[in-house]
Design a protein around this motif. Structure first.
Motif, PDB file in Angstrom:
ATOM      1  N   HIS A  25       4.383   8.542  21.278  1.00  0.00           N
ATOM      2  CA  HIS A  25       5.590   8.603  20.309  1.00  0.00           C
ATOM      3  C   HIS A  25       6.561   7.609  20.754  1.00  0.00           C
ATOM      4  CE1 HIS A  25       4.643  13.256  20.956  1.00  0.00           C
ATOM      5  NE2 HIS A  25       4.197  12.752  20.072  1.00  0.00           N
ATOM      6  N   VAL A  64       7.408  14.519  14.994  1.00  0.00           N
ATOM      7  CA  VAL A  64       6.568  15.175  15.279  1.00  0.00           C
ATOM      8  C   VAL A  64       6.850  16.685  15.077  1.00  0.00           C
ATOM      9  CG1 VAL A  64       5.300  16.133  17.548  1.00  0.00           C
ATOM     10  CG2 VAL A  64       5.898  13.538  17.033  1.00  0.00           C
ATOM     11  N   THR A  85      11.593  13.499  18.098  1.00  0.00           N
ATOM     12  CA  THR A  85      10.271  12.961  18.778  1.00  0.00           C
ATOM     13  C   THR A  85       9.647  12.447  17.462  1.00  0.00           C
ATOM     14  OG1 THR A  85      10.425  14.680  20.440  1.00  0.00           O
ATOM     15  CG2 THR A  85       8.040  13.170  19.933  1.00  0.00           C
ATOM     16  N   TYR A  86       9.087  11.086  17.564  1.00  0.00           N
ATOM     17  CA  TYR A  86       8.627  10.421  16.168  1.00  0.00           C
ATOM     18  C   TYR A  86       7.425   9.747  16.530  1.00  0.00           C
ATOM     19  CZ  TYR A  86      13.423  11.211  14.613  1.00  0.00           C
ATOM     20  OH  TYR A  86      14.717  11.696  14.213  1.00  0.00           O
ATOM     21  N   PHE A  87       6.223   9.878  15.457  1.00  0.00           N
ATOM     22  CA  PHE A  87       5.376   9.028  15.544  1.00  0.00           C
ATOM     23  C   PHE A  87       5.792   7.795  14.812  1.00  0.00           C
ATOM     24  CE2 PHE A  87       2.699  12.863  15.867  1.00  0.00           C
ATOM     25  CZ  PHE A  87       2.096  12.452  16.950  1.00  0.00           C
TER      26      PHE A  87
END
Lengths: 210, 210
Positions: free
Chosen positions: B117, B182, B188-190
Protein backbone atom coordinates in the motif's frame (compact mmCIF):
# COMPACT_ATOMS: atom_id res chain seq x y z
CA UNK A 1 -10.46 43.00 -33.25
CA UNK A 2 -13.11 45.29 -34.70
CA UNK A 3 -15.47 46.85 -32.17
CA UNK A 4 -19.01 46.44 -33.51
CA UNK A 5 -21.53 49.29 -33.64
CA UNK A 6 -24.90 48.85 -31.98
CA UNK A 7 -26.55 48.31 -35.37
CA UNK A 8 -23.98 45.66 -36.37
CA UNK A 9 -24.66 43.87 -33.10
CA UNK A 10 -28.39 43.93 -33.87
CA UNK A 11 -27.79 42.51 -37.35
CA UNK A 12 -25.70 39.74 -35.83
CA UNK A 13 -28.53 38.83 -33.44
CA UNK A 14 -31.11 38.84 -36.26
CA UNK A 15 -28.99 36.53 -38.43
CA UNK A 16 -28.24 34.28 -35.46
CA UNK A 17 -31.96 33.78 -34.86
CA UNK A 18 -33.32 33.85 -38.41
CA UNK A 19 -30.48 32.90 -40.72
CA UNK A 20 -30.20 32.14 -43.51
CA UNK A 21 -31.86 35.49 -44.19
CA UNK A 22 -31.54 37.93 -47.11
CA UNK A 23 -30.20 41.46 -46.81
CA UNK A 24 -33.63 42.73 -47.82
CA UNK A 25 -35.30 40.81 -44.97
CA UNK A 26 -32.78 42.16 -42.46
CA UNK A 27 -33.43 45.69 -43.73
CA UNK A 28 -37.19 45.27 -43.21
CA UNK A 29 -36.67 44.06 -39.63
CA UNK A 30 -34.56 47.16 -38.89
CA UNK A 31 -36.83 49.55 -40.86
CA UNK A 32 -33.90 50.57 -43.01
CA UNK A 33 -33.13 50.43 -46.71
CA UNK A 34 -30.99 47.63 -48.13
CA UNK A 35 -28.46 50.26 -49.28
CA UNK A 36 -28.09 51.70 -45.79
CA UNK A 37 -27.18 48.25 -44.49
CA UNK A 38 -24.56 47.48 -47.12
CA UNK A 39 -21.50 48.81 -45.22
CA UNK A 40 -22.50 46.96 -42.03
CA UNK A 41 -23.02 43.68 -43.87
CA UNK A 42 -19.70 44.14 -45.64
CA UNK A 43 -17.90 44.60 -42.30
CA UNK A 44 -19.64 41.60 -40.75
CA UNK A 45 -18.82 39.28 -43.66
CA UNK A 46 -15.27 40.54 -44.14
CA UNK A 47 -14.52 40.02 -40.47
CA UNK A 48 -15.81 36.45 -40.74
CA UNK A 49 -18.72 36.84 -38.31
CA UNK A 50 -21.28 36.27 -41.06
CA UNK A 51 -21.17 34.07 -44.11
CA UNK A 52 -23.10 34.99 -47.25
CA UNK A 53 -24.27 32.68 -50.01
CA UNK A 54 -25.76 33.89 -53.33
CA UNK A 55 -29.55 33.48 -53.66
CA UNK A 56 -29.77 32.21 -50.04
CA UNK A 57 -28.66 34.99 -47.77
CA UNK A 58 -26.62 35.53 -44.65
CA UNK A 59 -25.62 32.87 -42.09
CA UNK A 60 -24.17 33.26 -38.67
CA UNK A 61 -20.66 31.76 -38.72
CA UNK A 62 -20.58 29.70 -35.53
CA UNK A 63 -17.08 28.56 -36.25
CA UNK A 64 -15.86 32.13 -36.04
CA UNK A 65 -15.66 32.29 -32.25
CA UNK A 66 -14.14 28.82 -31.99
CA UNK A 67 -11.52 29.63 -34.61
CA UNK A 68 -10.72 32.98 -33.04
CA UNK A 69 -10.12 31.25 -29.69
CA UNK A 70 -7.97 28.55 -31.29
CA UNK A 71 -5.93 31.24 -33.09
CA UNK A 72 -5.46 33.04 -29.80
CA UNK A 73 -4.16 29.92 -28.08
CA UNK A 74 -1.83 29.10 -30.97
CA UNK A 75 -0.32 32.57 -30.73
CA UNK A 76 0.27 32.67 -26.97
CA UNK A 77 3.80 33.95 -26.63
CA UNK A 78 6.52 33.02 -24.18
CA UNK A 79 7.01 36.69 -23.25
CA UNK A 80 3.45 36.92 -21.86
CA UNK A 81 3.65 33.74 -19.79
CA UNK A 82 7.23 33.60 -18.53
CA UNK A 83 7.94 33.45 -14.81
CA UNK A 84 10.59 35.32 -12.90
CA UNK A 85 13.97 33.54 -13.05
CA UNK A 86 15.88 32.86 -9.81
CA UNK A 87 19.46 33.87 -10.42
CA UNK A 88 22.74 33.22 -8.60
CA UNK A 89 26.26 34.30 -9.41
CA UNK A 90 28.21 31.40 -10.90
CA UNK A 91 30.74 31.70 -8.06
CA UNK A 92 28.01 31.01 -5.45
CA UNK A 93 28.73 28.02 -3.18
CA UNK A 94 26.60 24.92 -3.81
CA UNK A 95 25.40 25.05 -0.19
CA UNK A 96 24.11 28.61 -0.61
CA UNK A 97 22.51 27.68 -3.93
CA UNK A 98 20.58 24.87 -2.23
CA UNK A 99 19.37 27.29 0.46
CA UNK A 100 18.28 29.68 -2.32
CA UNK A 101 16.43 26.87 -4.10
CA UNK A 102 14.49 26.05 -0.92
CA UNK A 103 13.79 29.70 -0.12
CA UNK A 104 12.39 30.40 -3.58
CA UNK A 105 10.80 26.96 -3.93
CA UNK A 106 11.91 26.47 -7.54
CA UNK A 107 13.33 23.49 -9.39
CA UNK A 108 16.06 25.33 -11.28
CA UNK A 109 18.51 28.17 -10.60
CA UNK A 110 20.21 30.18 -13.32
CA UNK A 111 23.88 31.09 -12.92
CA UNK A 112 25.12 34.34 -14.44
CA UNK A 113 28.62 35.71 -14.99
CA UNK A 114 29.97 39.09 -13.87
CA UNK A 115 28.43 40.81 -16.91
CA UNK A 116 25.00 39.38 -16.10
CA UNK A 117 25.02 36.96 -19.02
CA UNK A 118 23.57 33.45 -18.67
CA UNK A 119 26.44 31.12 -17.75
CA UNK A 120 24.67 27.94 -16.67
CA UNK A 121 21.65 26.11 -15.34
CA UNK A 122 21.62 24.35 -11.94
CA UNK A 123 18.86 21.80 -11.36
CA UNK A 124 17.79 19.99 -8.19
CA UNK A 125 19.33 16.93 -9.76
CA UNK A 126 22.72 18.65 -10.18
CA UNK A 127 22.62 19.77 -6.55
CA UNK A 128 21.58 16.33 -5.30
CA UNK A 129 24.47 14.74 -7.21
CA UNK A 130 26.87 17.28 -5.71
CA UNK A 131 25.76 16.59 -2.15
CA UNK A 132 26.54 12.89 -2.65
CA UNK A 133 30.07 13.75 -3.78
CA UNK A 134 31.22 14.36 -0.18
CA UNK A 135 32.90 17.59 -1.18
CA UNK A 136 32.84 20.75 0.90
CA UNK A 137 29.56 22.29 -0.30
CA UNK A 138 30.46 25.61 1.33
CA UNK A 139 33.45 26.04 -0.97
CA UNK A 140 32.39 24.26 -4.16
CA UNK A 141 31.08 26.90 -6.64
CA UNK A 142 27.97 26.11 -8.72
CA UNK A 143 30.01 26.77 -11.88
CA UNK A 144 31.64 23.36 -11.33
CA UNK A 145 28.35 21.41 -11.28
CA UNK A 146 26.08 23.42 -13.59
CA UNK A 147 25.12 22.67 -17.18
CA UNK A 148 26.95 25.41 -19.05
CA UNK A 149 26.53 27.40 -22.26
CA UNK A 150 26.33 26.39 -25.09
CA UNK A 151 24.80 23.13 -23.84
CA UNK A 152 21.66 24.84 -22.54
CA UNK A 153 18.31 24.67 -24.36
CA UNK A 154 16.88 28.19 -24.43
CA UNK A 155 13.76 29.87 -25.82
CA UNK A 156 13.22 33.36 -27.25
CA UNK A 157 10.54 35.70 -25.87
CA UNK A 158 8.68 35.85 -29.20
CA UNK A 159 8.41 32.06 -29.49
CA UNK A 160 5.00 30.48 -28.86
CA UNK A 161 4.11 28.42 -25.79
CA UNK A 162 3.57 25.53 -28.21
CA UNK A 163 7.20 25.77 -29.36
CA UNK A 164 8.34 25.91 -25.72
CA UNK A 165 6.27 22.84 -24.77
CA UNK A 166 7.62 20.93 -27.77
CA UNK A 167 11.21 21.80 -26.88
CA UNK A 168 10.77 20.61 -23.29
CA UNK A 169 9.14 17.31 -24.29
CA UNK A 170 11.56 16.60 -27.15
CA UNK A 171 14.62 17.22 -24.95
CA UNK A 172 13.30 15.72 -21.70
CA UNK A 173 13.75 18.93 -19.70
CA UNK A 174 11.49 20.58 -17.14
CA UNK A 175 12.16 24.24 -17.87
CA UNK A 176 13.66 26.66 -20.37
CA UNK A 177 15.41 29.96 -19.76
CA UNK A 178 13.84 32.78 -21.79
CA UNK A 179 16.75 34.67 -23.34
CA UNK A 180 17.68 37.57 -25.59
CA UNK A 181 20.93 37.30 -27.54
CA UNK A 182 23.58 39.88 -26.69
CA UNK A 183 24.17 41.77 -29.93
CA UNK A 184 26.86 40.30 -32.17
CA UNK A 185 27.94 37.77 -29.55
CA UNK A 186 26.98 34.28 -30.54
CA UNK A 187 25.70 32.10 -27.69
CA UNK A 188 25.77 34.99 -25.23
CA UNK A 189 22.41 35.77 -23.69
CA UNK A 190 20.63 38.03 -21.28
CA UNK A 191 18.19 36.13 -19.10
CA UNK A 192 14.59 37.41 -19.27
CA UNK A 193 12.61 34.70 -17.48
CA UNK A 194 11.77 31.02 -17.40
CA UNK A 195 9.12 28.77 -18.87
CA UNK A 196 8.37 25.54 -17.00
CA UNK A 197 5.98 22.63 -17.32
CA UNK A 198 3.94 24.48 -14.68
CA UNK A 199 3.53 27.34 -17.20
CA UNK A 200 2.27 24.84 -19.78
CA UNK A 201 -0.02 23.11 -17.26
CA UNK A 202 -1.57 26.53 -16.52
CA UNK A 203 -2.03 27.18 -20.25
CA UNK A 204 -3.69 23.73 -20.54
CA UNK A 205 -6.14 24.68 -17.78
CA UNK A 206 -6.89 27.98 -19.53
CA UNK A 207 -7.72 26.18 -22.78
CA UNK A 208 -9.79 23.43 -21.20
CA UNK A 209 -11.80 25.82 -19.06
CA UNK A 210 -12.65 28.33 -21.79
CA UNK B 1 -19.48 6.99 -32.80
CA UNK B 2 -21.64 5.83 -35.69
CA UNK B 3 -19.75 4.37 -38.62
CA UNK B 4 -21.19 5.94 -41.80
CA UNK B 5 -22.21 3.94 -44.85
CA UNK B 6 -20.70 4.82 -48.22
CA UNK B 7 -23.93 6.53 -49.26
CA UNK B 8 -24.05 8.59 -46.07
CA UNK B 9 -20.46 9.68 -46.71
CA UNK B 10 -21.45 10.75 -50.24
CA UNK B 11 -24.39 12.76 -48.91
CA UNK B 12 -22.07 14.47 -46.42
CA UNK B 13 -19.71 15.47 -49.25
CA UNK B 14 -22.59 16.79 -51.40
CA UNK B 15 -23.95 18.92 -48.58
CA UNK B 16 -20.45 20.14 -47.70
CA UNK B 17 -19.97 21.43 -51.27
CA UNK B 18 -23.48 22.53 -52.16
CA UNK B 19 -25.31 23.26 -48.93
CA UNK B 20 -27.78 24.55 -48.15
CA UNK B 21 -29.39 21.99 -50.43
CA UNK B 22 -32.83 20.34 -50.31
CA UNK B 23 -33.39 16.62 -49.85
CA UNK B 24 -34.89 16.54 -53.35
CA UNK B 25 -31.74 18.06 -54.86
CA UNK B 26 -29.53 15.56 -53.04
CA UNK B 27 -31.73 12.73 -54.32
CA UNK B 28 -31.34 13.97 -57.90
CA UNK B 29 -27.54 14.10 -57.58
CA UNK B 30 -27.52 10.50 -56.34
CA UNK B 31 -30.16 9.30 -58.84
CA UNK B 32 -32.34 8.11 -55.98
CA UNK B 33 -35.81 8.93 -54.74
CA UNK B 34 -36.33 11.36 -51.87
CA UNK B 35 -37.98 8.54 -49.88
CA UNK B 36 -34.95 6.24 -50.26
CA UNK B 37 -32.75 8.93 -48.76
CA UNK B 38 -34.91 9.62 -45.73
CA UNK B 39 -33.25 7.14 -43.31
CA UNK B 40 -29.75 8.36 -44.24
CA UNK B 41 -30.69 12.01 -43.77
CA UNK B 42 -32.31 11.15 -40.43
CA UNK B 43 -29.12 9.48 -39.21
CA UNK B 44 -26.93 12.36 -40.41
CA UNK B 45 -29.07 15.03 -38.74
CA UNK B 46 -29.63 13.08 -35.52
CA UNK B 47 -25.92 12.48 -35.11
CA UNK B 48 -25.32 16.22 -35.53
CA UNK B 49 -23.28 15.99 -38.72
CA UNK B 50 -25.94 17.85 -40.73
CA UNK B 51 -28.28 20.63 -39.77
CA UNK B 52 -31.67 20.98 -41.45
CA UNK B 53 -33.80 24.11 -41.73
CA UNK B 54 -37.39 24.13 -43.05
CA UNK B 55 -37.85 25.54 -46.56
CA UNK B 56 -34.06 25.95 -46.95
CA UNK B 57 -32.51 22.52 -46.77
CA UNK B 58 -29.54 20.73 -45.29
CA UNK B 59 -26.33 22.38 -44.06
CA UNK B 60 -23.04 20.81 -43.14
CA UNK B 61 -22.48 21.35 -39.42
CA UNK B 62 -18.87 22.52 -39.33
CA UNK B 63 -19.01 22.86 -35.58
CA UNK B 64 -19.64 19.17 -35.22
CA UNK B 65 -16.04 18.06 -35.72
CA UNK B 66 -14.70 20.86 -33.51
CA UNK B 67 -17.15 20.02 -30.74
CA UNK B 68 -16.45 16.32 -30.99
CA UNK B 69 -12.71 17.00 -30.59
CA UNK B 70 -13.31 19.32 -27.64
CA UNK B 71 -15.51 16.69 -25.99
CA UNK B 72 -12.79 14.11 -26.50
CA UNK B 73 -10.17 16.30 -24.83
CA UNK B 74 -12.46 17.10 -21.91
CA UNK B 75 -12.97 13.40 -21.27
CA UNK B 76 -9.33 12.31 -21.39
CA UNK B 77 -8.92 10.10 -18.35
CA UNK B 78 -6.03 9.69 -15.96
CA UNK B 79 -6.04 5.92 -16.49
CA UNK B 80 -5.18 6.31 -20.19
CA UNK B 81 -2.33 8.77 -19.65
CA UNK B 82 -0.70 7.67 -16.40
CA UNK B 83 3.00 6.81 -16.35
CA UNK B 84 4.64 3.91 -14.58
CA UNK B 85 5.36 4.74 -10.90
CA UNK B 86 8.84 4.17 -9.50
CA UNK B 87 8.41 2.41 -6.18
CA UNK B 88 10.71 1.75 -3.20
CA UNK B 89 10.05 0.00 0.08
CA UNK B 90 9.62 2.55 2.85
CA UNK B 91 12.56 0.97 4.71
CA UNK B 92 14.93 1.75 1.78
CA UNK B 93 17.97 3.85 2.75
CA UNK B 94 17.93 7.45 1.51
CA UNK B 95 21.22 6.83 -0.31
CA UNK B 96 19.73 3.92 -2.28
CA UNK B 97 16.62 5.96 -3.01
CA UNK B 98 18.76 8.71 -4.53
CA UNK B 99 20.56 6.16 -6.70
CA UNK B 100 17.15 4.83 -7.80
CA UNK B 101 15.95 8.35 -8.63
CA UNK B 102 18.99 8.90 -10.86
CA UNK B 103 18.73 5.48 -12.49
CA UNK B 104 15.06 5.97 -13.36
CA UNK B 105 15.46 9.69 -14.07
CA UNK B 106 12.25 10.67 -12.27
CA UNK B 107 11.40 13.52 -9.92
CA UNK B 108 9.44 11.50 -7.37
CA UNK B 109 9.62 8.06 -5.78
CA UNK B 110 6.68 6.32 -4.12
CA UNK B 111 7.25 4.43 -0.88
CA UNK B 112 5.10 1.38 -0.13
CA UNK B 113 4.62 -0.66 3.01
CA UNK B 114 4.95 -4.43 3.36
CA UNK B 115 1.41 -4.98 2.04
CA UNK B 116 2.19 -2.93 -1.07
CA UNK B 117 0.00 0.00 0.00
CA UNK B 118 1.09 3.57 -0.69
CA UNK B 119 2.92 4.81 2.42
CA UNK B 120 4.57 8.01 1.27
CA UNK B 121 6.00 10.23 -1.46
CA UNK B 122 9.69 11.10 -1.70
CA UNK B 123 10.61 14.09 -3.87
CA UNK B 124 14.01 15.35 -5.06
CA UNK B 125 13.49 18.17 -2.62
CA UNK B 126 13.01 15.77 0.32
CA UNK B 127 16.18 13.92 -0.67
CA UNK B 128 18.17 17.13 -1.10
CA UNK B 129 17.08 18.31 2.34
CA UNK B 130 18.12 14.97 3.83
CA UNK B 131 21.60 15.12 2.29
CA UNK B 132 22.18 18.48 3.96
CA UNK B 133 21.28 17.02 7.35
CA UNK B 134 24.69 15.35 7.68
CA UNK B 135 23.09 12.08 8.75
CA UNK B 136 24.24 8.68 7.58
CA UNK B 137 22.33 8.36 4.31
CA UNK B 138 23.12 4.66 4.14
CA UNK B 139 21.15 3.99 7.32
CA UNK B 140 18.42 6.65 7.27
CA UNK B 141 15.22 5.07 5.84
CA UNK B 142 13.08 7.08 3.41
CA UNK B 143 10.10 6.64 5.77
CA UNK B 144 11.70 9.31 8.02
CA UNK B 145 11.89 11.96 5.30
CA UNK B 146 8.89 11.19 3.08
CA UNK B 147 5.53 12.95 2.95
CA UNK B 148 3.23 10.33 4.42
CA UNK B 149 -0.40 9.32 4.15
CA UNK B 150 -2.89 10.92 4.67
CA UNK B 151 -0.99 14.11 3.71
CA UNK B 152 -0.58 13.02 0.09
CA UNK B 153 -2.67 14.47 -2.75
CA UNK B 154 -3.82 11.56 -4.91
CA UNK B 155 -5.94 11.11 -8.01
CA UNK B 156 -8.27 8.30 -9.09
CA UNK B 157 -7.89 6.50 -12.43
CA UNK B 158 -11.33 7.60 -13.64
CA UNK B 159 -10.66 11.30 -12.98
CA UNK B 160 -10.02 13.52 -16.03
CA UNK B 161 -6.65 15.00 -16.96
CA UNK B 162 -8.26 18.39 -16.40
CA UNK B 163 -8.99 17.49 -12.76
CA UNK B 164 -5.43 16.23 -12.33
CA UNK B 165 -3.95 19.44 -13.80
CA UNK B 166 -6.16 21.56 -11.55
CA UNK B 167 -5.13 19.59 -8.45
CA UNK B 168 -1.42 20.02 -9.23
CA UNK B 169 -1.71 23.76 -9.90
CA UNK B 170 -3.97 24.45 -6.91
CA UNK B 171 -1.69 22.56 -4.50
CA UNK B 172 1.66 23.58 -6.01
CA UNK B 173 2.79 20.01 -6.64
CA UNK B 174 4.55 18.47 -9.65
CA UNK B 175 2.96 15.03 -9.69
CA UNK B 176 0.11 12.92 -8.35
CA UNK B 177 0.03 9.21 -7.53
CA UNK B 178 -2.84 7.45 -9.31
CA UNK B 179 -4.49 5.27 -6.68
CA UNK B 180 -7.30 2.81 -6.03
CA UNK B 181 -8.72 2.67 -2.52
CA UNK B 182 -8.31 -0.64 -0.69
CA UNK B 183 -11.84 -1.83 0.02
CA UNK B 184 -13.27 -0.67 3.34
CA UNK B 185 -9.99 0.84 4.48
CA UNK B 186 -10.12 4.61 4.50
CA UNK B 187 -6.97 6.34 3.26
CA UNK B 188 -5.36 3.05 2.24
CA UNK B 189 -4.45 2.84 -1.42
CA UNK B 190 -2.93 0.64 -4.06
CA UNK B 191 -0.64 2.57 -6.39
CA UNK B 192 -1.55 2.34 -10.08
CA UNK B 193 0.64 5.00 -11.68
CA UNK B 194 1.60 8.65 -11.67
CA UNK B 195 0.47 11.80 -13.44
CA UNK B 196 3.02 14.59 -13.78
CA UNK B 197 3.21 18.02 -15.34
CA UNK B 198 5.01 16.24 -18.17
CA UNK B 199 1.80 14.23 -18.78
CA UNK B 200 -0.15 17.48 -18.96
CA UNK B 201 2.45 19.14 -21.21
CA UNK B 202 2.09 16.18 -23.60
CA UNK B 203 -1.71 16.54 -23.53
CA UNK B 204 -1.27 20.26 -24.28
CA UNK B 205 0.84 19.41 -27.34
CA UNK B 206 -1.78 16.90 -28.50
CA UNK B 207 -4.52 19.54 -28.31
CA UNK B 208 -2.53 22.32 -29.94
CA UNK B 209 -1.33 20.13 -32.80
CA UNK B 210 -4.68 18.57 -33.68
Amino acid sequence: MIKLTERQDKILQIVKQNGPITGQEIAVKLSLTRAALRPDLAILTMSGKLDARPRVGYFFNENYEVKRQAEKFLHQQVIDYKAHPIVVDKSTAVYDAIVQLFLEDVGTLYAVDSRGHLAGVVSRKDLLRATLGNKNLHELPVSVIMTRMPNIFTIRPDATLLEAAKKMIDNHIDSLPVVKEVEEQRNTYFLLGRITKTTITRAYLEIMER
